[in-house]
Design a protein around this motif. Structure first.
Motif, PDB file in Angstrom:
ATOM      1  N   UNK A  17       0.832  -1.191   0.000  1.00 13.46           N
ATOM      2  CA  UNK A  17       0.000   0.000   0.000  1.00 13.46           C
ATOM      3  C   UNK A  17       0.872   1.249   0.000  1.00 13.46           C
ATOM      4  N   UNK A  18       0.330   2.286  -0.594  1.00 19.19           N
ATOM      5  CA  UNK A  18       0.979   3.599  -0.731  1.00 19.19           C
ATOM      6  C   UNK A  18       2.000   3.646  -1.865  1.00 19.19           C
ATOM      7  N   UNK A  19       2.315   2.529  -2.457  1.00 17.63           N
ATOM      8  CA  UNK A  19       3.273   2.542  -3.566  1.00 17.63           C
ATOM      9  C   UNK A  19       2.615   3.043  -4.848  1.00 17.63           C
ATOM     10  N   UNK A  20       3.446   3.486  -5.795  1.00 19.26           N
ATOM     11  CA  UNK A  20       3.010   3.797  -7.162  1.00 19.26           C
ATOM     12  C   UNK A  20       3.465   2.656  -8.071  1.00 19.26           C
ATOM     13  N   UNK A  58     -10.353  -3.097 -15.036  1.00 16.35           N
ATOM     14  CA  UNK A  58      -9.981  -3.675 -13.745  1.00 16.35           C
ATOM     15  C   UNK A  58     -11.151  -4.525 -13.260  1.00 16.35           C
ATOM     16  N   UNK A  59     -10.880  -5.820 -13.110  1.00 16.83           N
ATOM     17  CA  UNK A  59     -11.905  -6.761 -12.662  1.00 16.83           C
ATOM     18  C   UNK A  59     -13.201  -6.632 -13.469  1.00 16.83           C
ATOM     19  N   UNK A  60     -13.031  -6.486 -14.792  1.00 14.05           N
ATOM     20  CA  UNK A  60     -14.173  -6.446 -15.685  1.00 14.05           C
ATOM     21  C   UNK A  60     -14.791  -5.095 -15.893  1.00 14.05           C
ATOM     22  N   UNK A  61     -14.395  -4.069 -15.120  1.00 13.58           N
ATOM     23  CA  UNK A  61     -14.945  -2.730 -15.256  1.00 13.58           C
ATOM     24  C   UNK A  61     -13.906  -1.796 -15.868  1.00 13.58           C
ATOM     25  N   UNK A  86      -8.023  -2.088  -1.974  1.00 12.70           N
ATOM     26  CA  UNK A  86      -9.068  -2.341  -2.966  1.00 12.70           C
ATOM     27  C   UNK A  86      -8.569  -2.313  -4.399  1.00 12.70           C
ATOM     28  N   UNK A  87      -7.317  -1.884  -4.611  1.00  7.98           N
ATOM     29  CA  UNK A  87      -6.762  -1.873  -5.965  1.00  7.98           C
ATOM     30  C   UNK A  87      -6.354  -3.273  -6.416  1.00  7.98           C
ATOM     31  N   UNK A  88      -6.365  -4.228  -5.540  1.00 15.11           N
ATOM     32  CA  UNK A  88      -5.925  -5.571  -5.871  1.00 15.11           C
ATOM     33  C   UNK A  88      -6.909  -6.203  -6.871  1.00 15.11           C
ATOM     34  N   UNK A 113      -2.070  -9.615 -12.911  1.00 12.28           N
ATOM     35  CA  UNK A 113      -2.636  -9.616 -11.561  1.00 12.28           C
ATOM     36  C   UNK A 113      -1.817  -8.713 -10.646  1.00 12.28           C
ATOM     37  N   UNK A 114      -2.515  -7.932  -9.831  1.00 12.59           N
ATOM     38  CA  UNK A 114      -1.873  -7.093  -8.810  1.00 12.59           C
ATOM     39  C   UNK A 114      -2.229  -7.666  -7.438  1.00 12.59           C
TER      40      UNK A 114
END
Length: 1183
Positions: free
Chosen positions: A349-352, A371-374, A398-400, A419-420
């Motif tokens: 978290x917090x990384x770019x 992202x995840x279909x959206x 939530x970016x995962x 995948x992230x």
């Protein structure tokens, strides 16, 4: 909070910007729980489908996750479908549409009507695994074929044997693949002669009697087949009458996807049968097996399209005196292809982070991220970088999930996913860590950046401390990290902030043991945007001249103070160099621009704070003008006795100054400037013409090329049999290719339509290639190294192929580096300057546009003539783009070609150019001069000779000189003119027993050549041509006289003495009668001979008169020569000794002044020819 931040920063030491999957074990070693990446992919994706109304349709899709070998119980994906971007609601009781167990979508019965099209559209398969995420497939288009409709139907037609015809059948474009043809209601088998065009029409080429019958077109849909009307095709016999050359079907612009096959239609009719060839750009299209094929009498079939196949294709059809051409552009589209796919990433978290995605295709693909279909909507934290890459700033949990790069263009679309995974937890410190940094302050605050400085912690607990700055915009929960660039550095500049916004900052130090304590939070607000002018509204640009553009604009609506000045920025389209110029008012005129060139222009207002907001770019094109340069590479080529092909290339792009709307061709007879009147109408046989071409724009015509000369043939070339064998064949082997060059057959009277090249390992029949008749070289590519190839070359025409010439070559070994050959020179021209000089010029496409040579390259010019056939090639080197070839033979056809060499690199020989040197006066005299006496006419001699070995042109006449004094001045010799096609001549009424000397001089259109050596001949002593002056008479039973005596012999005299006396009386009587006749005849001959001898001696001994023309004024026969306009010409009055005499139009010189300027004033009396005197003695031979 500080402890959590310290642990988080320690984890950063274990990560890179793109966290590779191989670091999972390292996280485990440091106590970080890192789950492995889970493969999740589509094994099958839907593709574009053509469906039929009422029939089923299937869209395939299948998704998988995990490794079946290591994860046999991997979760199954849940598959859903989207149509036109919206999820399909498939109720359980919907029996018409359902998702199959493997994820495919089955539509059992397609519904489609004019007002209800529920099934047609764009579909996408979406697969979800709750514990992993969602991925979406590529999109696919479902098209429903409409009801068959014929916009045109076949009509009754007739066709000549061997000609072509087209039967129309235009159906819905989507139903063309379902159309087929029938003849006599039986399926028609298509072939290279019977071809179905892309619009459904049928081409019948090279028609035979078996093609006659009833034809109909049929479309087979899901329902009953739809058939067109039947049309009768009638085959007519060929009458042999010439028919106009015209297109039945012309090629049209077409767009195809790479890998597909394409038929470019071109159907031509006419008689004689036209010769059809294709060009792409300025290059001849050559047939090759499995790639290019001519079908249907002229249509071009291209298999497995590549990007290199794109271009403008020209179908050209030729008959004897006419050529027609049709052009169409082929655009080849390439579906998107990934050059670099996005990779899986581990991050905290917090990384770019940044997902990279590089794609290629034609047209250039557009990229979207999912992202995840959206769809990912760009924002302050999700940014599209360089149009393709996705950057995520300040990661949160939530970016995962799965991120997909979707690339799309007109040719198709494709996707790739990555995948992230957000890592949790940090390793515990192994020793004391630093305390919090002190005195964190914002030393510099601007509108979009802030510079922070601080002092080191009070308790560093180690050396070489490094620092991390955590910051976030007030009101958001995404905290970002920025590390210092080197140990001990205690300042950092945070870029790309928002103006007039509040931010929170804190700093954490870390040593070798881990992260330390966090400093207190520092709140800083960025400055507001500087008050600079807004964009200048209403920017307009108008081109006033071909080199200037006038600009105007209004004052910015938000000036934020007085506008001090304006700056105009302009840039030529296609260049990256933007120029600027200051303007003090609300208008400006740009000068010195390029003609008919598109420019991009924008304006920026300046105030005391600096430059304001730029206007949007506007484009303007300067006005056109007449071309400033002539067309390039003008060539003229004689086709036959009444047509000349003129070819050229457009002026250089920078000199066209507008769209070229046409070309003006001027031509005239001859090469003299006094004959500069433009010629109209058809060309004449055997006539020299000069041509020049100028380009035309809407403004007018530009400068013309230099005059170029060509001469039509005296007669048309023959095509009654196959061409002769090519006169030479040369091969030059390389590693993977062999360069073949050749010269045409020596017999230039036969039509050559092209050449067939055959080649193969050990046999020349493995591969065949056909090239145009103008081509003189070809490079055979894709050969095996160190292999023995046999090559054959045959010339062909419409009758067939001629005798081949063979050659063999061994390609070079692979290990030997072979320098890349240079491009051969182009536009080779041979300009004839004189009878022994030809100037050869060319262009080099590997040089800049100005054709300036700045390196150490040189050119080799080679030339030869085919007469004699074994003439050796001659070469010369030059560093210029032209060469003067001297020392050539007059009136001789030469072929020239050029090669360029630069270091170890050489080009192949260029295409050949031909030139025939001018005529000049003969440089040698007639040869093999012989003089013989005519049988039974001792006063008539026959002079024979052979033409000069160096005639230097067509011999138009001969002059025979004869005299009794070999040392007499040349103007004292008697002359006899002879036409140029005669190699023998009679001279009559000579003096007996007199020695005559004879010389002969040849003449062509340029003048007289040298005289031959004198040949002497002595006329006989007697008028009666017996052997050595003996009596030629012979009695019965006598033996021929010889040596001057009479030999009498009586045979069979037997009996009594009375019989002897009777015989003697008879002999004496006959002898007496004979003596009387001889005496009378001799007396008459002597009188006539004496008179003529006096006249001959007077003519030969005159020293003050000019040339003597043989004749007698007493003869009443009309003259053989007549004088007209100071010129002397032969007129056929007496019967010629030849059965078909050939006369020349070239005047024969009247006097020696017309031959050699030796003496003035010659005798102008008419030359009268007399019949030779037949000696009386020739009538008294007794047999």
């Amino acid at each position: 909070m500080a402890e959590r931040g310290a642990r988080l920063l320690l984890s950063l030491l274990c990560l890179t910007f793109l966290y590779p999957a191989t670091t999972v074990s390292r996280h485990a070693e440091k106590g970080t729980a890192a789950r492995p990446f889970s493969p999740f992919w589509f094994s099958v994706e839907p593709w574009d489908t053509l469906a039929v109304r009422g029939a089923p349709a299937l869209l395939n899709c299948s998704a998988h996750s995990g490794d079946p070998a290591s994860e046999p119980t991997a979760p199954q994906a849940r598959v859903e479908w989207k149509k036109d971007g919206t999820f399909l609601s498939l109720a359980p009781d919907d029996g018409r549409r359902r998702v199959l167990p493997d994820g495919s979508l089955l539509i059992s019965s397609v519904v489609h009507s004019k007002h209800n099209k529920p099934d047609e559209g764009t579909y996408q398969c979406v697969a979800t695994i709750d514990s992993l995420g969602t991925i979406a497939s590529r999109t696919a288009r479902l098209t429903v074929a409409g009801m068959p409709r014929f916009s045109s139907q076949p009509a009754a037609a007739s066709i000549r044997l061997g000609d072509s015809q087209v039967l129309a059948c235009d159906v819905n474009p989507d139903l063309v693949p379902l159309a087929r043809w029938e003849r006599e209601r039986e399926p028609l088998e298509l072939s290279s002669r019977l071809v179905q065009l892309p619009n459904g029409a049928l081409v019948v080429s090279n028609a035979s009697e078996a093609d006659a019958g009833l034809y109909r077109c049929m479309v087979e849909n899901a329902g009953p087949a739809k058939t067109s009307e039947e049309a009768q095709l009638t085959i007519l016999p060929e009458t042999g009458e010439e028919r106009e050359l015209e297109f039945l079907v012309e090629p049209l612009p077409v767009t195809k996807v790479v890998g597909a096959s394409l038929l470019l239609p071109c159907v031509v009719t006419g008689y004689p049968a036209p010769y059809v060839r294709w060009m792409v750009g300025d290059k001849l299209v050559e047939e090759s097996e499995g790639k290019l094929e001519l079908v249907g009498g002229g249509s071009l079939l291209i298999y497995n399209l590549t990007e290199e196949d794109a271009g403008v294709y020209s179908c050209m059809a030729d008959i004897t005196n006419n050529t027609i051409e049709a052009k169409a552009e082929l655009t080849v589209q390439v579906p998107p292809e990934f050059l670099k796919r996005p990779a899986n990433i581990y991050a905290h978290e917090s990384m770019d982070i940044m997902f990279q995605c590089e794609v290629t295709g034609s047209p250039a693909p557009t990229v979207k991220w999912v992202k995840n279909g959206d769809a990912v909507i760009p924002s302050d934290y999700f940014k599209i970088i360089n149009e393709h890459n996705l950057q995520v700033l300040g990661l949160v949990k939530s970016d995962e999930g799965f991120y997909q790069c979707l690339a799309e263009n007109d040719a198709g679309n494709m996707q790739s996913s990555a995948q992230l995974i957000i890592l949790e937890g940090v390793a515990n410190p192994t020793g004391p860590t630093p305390s919090a940094p002190r005195d964190v302050v914002a030393s510099l605050v601007s509108t979009r950046f802030i510079k922070l400085t601080w002092r080191p912690p009070a308790e560093p607990n180690g050396e070489d401390l490094t620092y991390s700055v955590y910051f976030n915009q007030e009101g958001t929960n995404r905290e970002r990290i920025l590390n210092t660039s080197r140990p001990g550095e205690m300042q950092v500049t945070i870029q790309n902030l928002m103006p007039d916004s509040k931010y929170k900052f804190r700093v954490v130090a870390h040593n070798k043991n881990g992260l330390g304590e966090s400093s207190a939070v520092l709140k800083v607000a960025t400055q507001g945007e500087v008050q600079v002018p807004g964009p200048a509204p209403n920017l307009q640009a108008v081109s006033t001249t071909p080199t200037s553009v006038t600009l105007s604009w209004d004052t910015p609506l938000t000036g934020n103070g007085d506008v001090l000045t304006y700056k105009v920025y302009y840039m030529e389209k296609g260049l990256d160099l933007e120029q600027d110029i200051d303007a003090g008012a609300l208008s400006y005129t740009l000068m010195g621009l390029k003609k008919f060139t598109e420019y991009s222009i924008r304006v920026v207002a300046f105030n005391k704070h600096g430059p304001g907001v730029s206007t949007g770019d506007i484009t303007v094109t300067t006005l056109s003008d007449v071309p400033s340069a002539p067309p390039q590479n003008l060539t003229v080529e004689v086709h036959n006795s009444k047509s000349i092909m003129v070819r050229w290339q457009p002026p250089p792009p920078g000199a066209q100054n507008g769209e070229i709307t046409g070309y003006k061709i001027r031509y005239r007879k001859g090469t003299r400037k006094s004959e500069a009147a433009e010629t109209t109408g058809g060309l004449e046989r055997g006539t020299e013409y000069t041509f020049r071409v100028s380009a035309i724009t809407v403004n007018g015509s530009g400068p013309a090329t230099e005059w170029s000369t060509a001469e039509t043939f005296e007669s048309d070339l023959d095509e009654s049999r196959v061409p002769d064998i090519p006169s030479s064949l040369h091969v030059r082997p390389l590693v993977n290719s062999i360069v073949v060059s050749w010269t045409p057959p020596e017999n230039q009277d036969m039509v050559v339509r092209g050449y067939t090249i055959g080649y193969g390992i050990g046999s020349p029949h493995a591969q065949t290639i056909k090239v145009d008749y103008k081509q003189r070289y070809y490079s055979i590519e894709n050969l095996d190294p160190s292999s023995h190839y046999v090559i054959t070359l045959k010339a062909f025409n419409n009758v067939g192929e001629g005798i081949p010439v063979y050659e063999s070559a061994i390609t070079r070994p692979q290990s030997v580096p072979d320098p890349t050959p240079m491009l051969p020179p182009v536009g080779v021209q041979a300009s004839v300057l004189s009878h022994d000089t030809i100037k050869v010029t060319w262009a080099d496409n590997s040089l800049p546009k100005n054709q300036k040579i700045t390196d150490a390259r040189y050119y080799t010019v080679r030339w030869k003539t085919n007469i004699p056939a074994n003439t050796k090639l001659k070469t010369a080197n030059t560093t210029n783009l032209s060469h003067m070839v001297t020392g050539l033979k007059p009136n001789t056809l030469y072929e020239f070609s050029v090669m360029v060499t630069k270091g170890r690199r050489t080009s192949t020989w260029s295409m050949t150019a031909q030139g025939t040197t001018f005529e000049t006066i003969p440089s040698s005299s007639p040869k093999d001069v012989t003089v013989v006496s005519k049988e039974l006419k001792p006063r008539t001699i026959i002079v024979n000779w052979q033409p000069p070995s160096e005639a230097n042109g067509k011999i138009t006449g001969y002059i025979i000189y004869y005299s009794t004094d070999v040392n007499a001045e040349v103007h004292d010799w008697v002359i006899e003119p002879v036409v140029g096609n005669r190699l023998t001549h009679q001279i009559q009424e000579l003096t007996l027993d007199t020695t005559y000397y004879f010389k002969i001089q040849a003449r062509n259109s340029k003048g007289m050549g040298p005289m031959s050596e004198a040949v002497h001949f002595r006329t006989p002593k007697s008028k009666c041509g017996g052997g050595g002056g003996g009596n030629p008479w012979r009695l019965i039973g006598s033996e021929g006289g010889g040596g001057g005596g009479n030999s009498w012999r009586l045979i069979g005299i037997t009996g009594s003495g009375d019989n002897h006396i009777l015989v003697i009386v008879v002999i004496i009587s006959v002898g007496a009668f004979t003596i009387i006749v001889v005496v009378v005849g001799a007396f008459l001959c002597t009188r006539r001979t004496t008179s003529h001898q006096k006249k001959k001696r007077a003519a030969s001994k005159s020293s003050n008169s000019s040339h003597k023309y043989k004749g007698n004024s007493k003869d009443l026969k009309p003259p053989d020569l007549w004088i007209h306009h100071e010129r002397l010409e032969l007129k056929p009055i007496d019967k010629s000794p030849e059965p078909n005499p050939v006369m020349t139009d070239t005047p024969i010189p009247r006097t020696s002044q017309d031959i050699n300027p030796v003496d003035p004033s010659l005798d102008n009396s008419l030359l009268q020819r007399r019949n030779s005197y037949r000696d009386l003695c020739s009538h008294w031979s007794i047999h």
